[in-house]
Design a protein around this motif. Sequence first.
Motif, PDB file in Angstrom:
ATOM      1  N   ILE B  56       0.830  -1.213   0.000  1.00  0.00           N
ATOM      2  CA  ILE B  56       0.000   0.000   0.000  1.00  0.00           C
ATOM      3  C   ILE B  56       0.861   1.257   0.000  1.00  0.00           C
ATOM      4  CG2 ILE B  56      -2.092  -1.032   0.976  1.00  0.00           C
ATOM      5  CD1 ILE B  56      -1.276   0.300   3.672  1.00  0.00           C
ATOM      6  N   GLY B  57       2.070   1.119   0.531  1.00  0.00           N
ATOM      7  CA  GLY B  57       2.991   2.261   0.567  1.00  0.00           C
ATOM      8  C   GLY B  57       3.483   2.647  -0.828  1.00  0.00           C
ATOM      9  N   ASP B  58       3.456   1.690  -1.751  1.00  0.00           N
ATOM     10  CA  ASP B  58       3.979   1.943  -3.105  1.00  0.00           C
ATOM     11  C   ASP B  58       2.875   2.162  -4.126  1.00  0.00           C
ATOM     12  OD1 ASP B  58       6.523   1.414  -2.106  1.00  0.00           O
ATOM     13  OD2 ASP B  58       6.286  -0.743  -2.434  1.00  0.00           O
ATOM     14  N   SER B  59       1.626   2.019  -3.698  1.00  0.00           N
ATOM     15  CA  SER B  59       0.530   2.086  -4.665  1.00  0.00           C
ATOM     16  C   SER B  59      -0.114   3.464  -4.723  1.00  0.00           C
ATOM     17  CB  SER B  59      -0.532   1.055  -4.291  1.00  0.00           C
ATOM     18  OG  SER B  59      -1.729   1.340  -4.963  1.00  0.00           O
ATOM     19  N   PRO B  60      -0.422   3.930  -5.935  1.00  0.00           N
ATOM     20  CA  PRO B  60      -1.075   5.234  -6.050  1.00  0.00           C
ATOM     21  C   PRO B  60      -2.605   5.132  -5.952  1.00  0.00           C
ATOM     22  CG  PRO B  60      -0.462   4.415  -8.228  1.00  0.00           C
ATOM     23  CD  PRO B  60      -0.133   3.337  -7.260  1.00  0.00           C
ATOM     24  N   SER B  61      -3.156   3.926  -5.771  1.00  0.00           N
ATOM     25  CA  SER B  61      -4.618   3.767  -5.790  1.00  0.00           C
ATOM     26  C   SER B  61      -5.294   4.403  -4.565  1.00  0.00           C
ATOM     27  CB  SER B  61      -4.999   2.292  -5.891  1.00  0.00           C
ATOM     28  OG  SER B  61      -4.967   1.708  -4.620  1.00  0.00           O
ATOM     29  N   ILE B  62      -6.543   4.771  -4.753  1.00  0.00           N
ATOM     30  CA  ILE B  62      -7.322   5.430  -3.692  1.00  0.00           C
ATOM     31  C   ILE B  62      -7.432   4.530  -2.464  1.00  0.00           C
ATOM     32  CG2 ILE B  62      -9.685   6.194  -3.112  1.00  0.00           C
ATOM     33  CD1 ILE B  62      -9.864   7.229  -6.031  1.00  0.00           C
ATOM     34  N   MET B  63      -7.716   3.259  -2.724  1.00  0.00           N
ATOM     35  CA  MET B  63      -7.893   2.303  -1.617  1.00  0.00           C
ATOM     36  C   MET B  63      -6.611   2.210  -0.787  1.00  0.00           C
ATOM     37  SD  MET B  63     -10.609   0.742  -0.876  1.00  0.00           S
ATOM     38  CE  MET B  63     -10.652   0.286   0.835  1.00  0.00           C
ATOM     39  N   ALA B  64      -5.466   2.141  -1.492  1.00  0.00           N
ATOM     40  CA  ALA B  64      -4.181   2.034  -0.801  1.00  0.00           C
ATOM     41  C   ALA B  64      -3.902   3.297   0.018  1.00  0.00           C
ATOM     42  CB  ALA B  64      -3.065   1.791  -1.804  1.00  0.00           C
ATOM     43  N   ALA B  65      -4.267   4.460  -0.553  1.00  0.00           N
ATOM     44  CA  ALA B  65      -4.058   5.729   0.164  1.00  0.00           C
ATOM     45  C   ALA B  65      -4.906   5.756   1.433  1.00  0.00           C
ATOM     46  CB  ALA B  65      -4.414   6.897  -0.748  1.00  0.00           C
ATOM     47  N   ASN B  66      -6.145   5.249   1.332  1.00  0.00           N
ATOM     48  CA  ASN B  66      -7.020   5.191   2.507  1.00  0.00           C
ATOM     49  C   ASN B  66      -6.443   4.266   3.576  1.00  0.00           C
ATOM     50  OD1 ASN B  66      -8.926   6.886   1.384  1.00  0.00           O
ATOM     51  ND2 ASN B  66     -10.242   5.242   0.653  1.00  0.00           N
TER      52      ASN B  66
END
Lengths: 171, 164
Positions: B56-66
């Motif tokens: 999740i630290g490397d992902s730009p997706s909304i879910m990962a940011a949440n």
Amino acid sequence: MNKTVLIIGVVIVAVIVFVLFGGLGKDPQHIDSPLIGKPAPPFALKAVGTGQTIDLESLRGKPVIVNFWATWCVPCYEEHPTLVANARNLPNVQFVGVVFNDTEDKILRFLAERGAAYPTLIDANGKTAIAYGVGGVPETYFINPAGKIVAKFEGPLSTELLEENLAKAMK
Amino acid sequence: MIATLFLLAFMQIKVPDAAQFVGAPQGTPLTGPQLERRTMEISSELRCPVCQGLAIGDSPSIMAANMKAQVRELLERGYTEAQILSYFEKSYGQFVLLKPKFQGVNALVWILPILALAGGFLLVVTKAKKLETAPVKSAAPNEPVDEPTDDLYLARVREMVDKQ
């Protein structure tokens, strides 16, 4: 010695091939929910338009379909008419939409253009979605009258798939 | 009816909270650079559910940011790493853990490489032993030559010498 090496080699290759072929049939996006059979994480969220707070616990006693979606999600456009039509046909089932990382304006415009038959709640920072283990949108959770999650569906629902999953919540 | 609606409208918004799943925080609340560092560390251990194989630290997706924001918030509130990982595991299952747990079929992920390494080591050791012993046998100068092949060879040489 050569025979032993050959046998070991064949066994190793067979295991690898078996594991790889087993994985081929699986959807890499699919996440088995550990919440199936467990109480649905409680939430009370504000509905768009009315501003009314809807508490999941107050919906006990009838099957609840919680649909996570967003206006930035393309498959949600495809799914929306199915949900609206079924919500109108199934008055004994409570449909609830939960939207995260979206704006009220966009949601209201979406609903005005495409119809609304049930409350759409705002999960501002996606905390509810995280507690439900939502991977991507749309994703739908079927909750039985006792408040337990009985099924999870990833992707846009068709009436057939909705009925199939809802049957589990009717038991 | 109006009273109920009025009440509903003023009801407090409630989102599922980690306390319901993993209890009260068992660590110390973090702030400043330590909070940022731990957020990054724990975020690198959680798999983004939308994108495959990314933390999740490397992902730009909304879910990962949440999810990353949630990790940060839980650390700020004093939740420990084990509690945070357990919280996410409760909703996403072991899928969300980039480092699989040592249990069930997943244990194989940890055991197999060790077994393969041990097997390889044994193979190398046995091979090395064989290589060590093999030249000693043929190169020993004082060993009596009693092998039938050598006898035959010697006999042949003698025969040739006698002929001359």
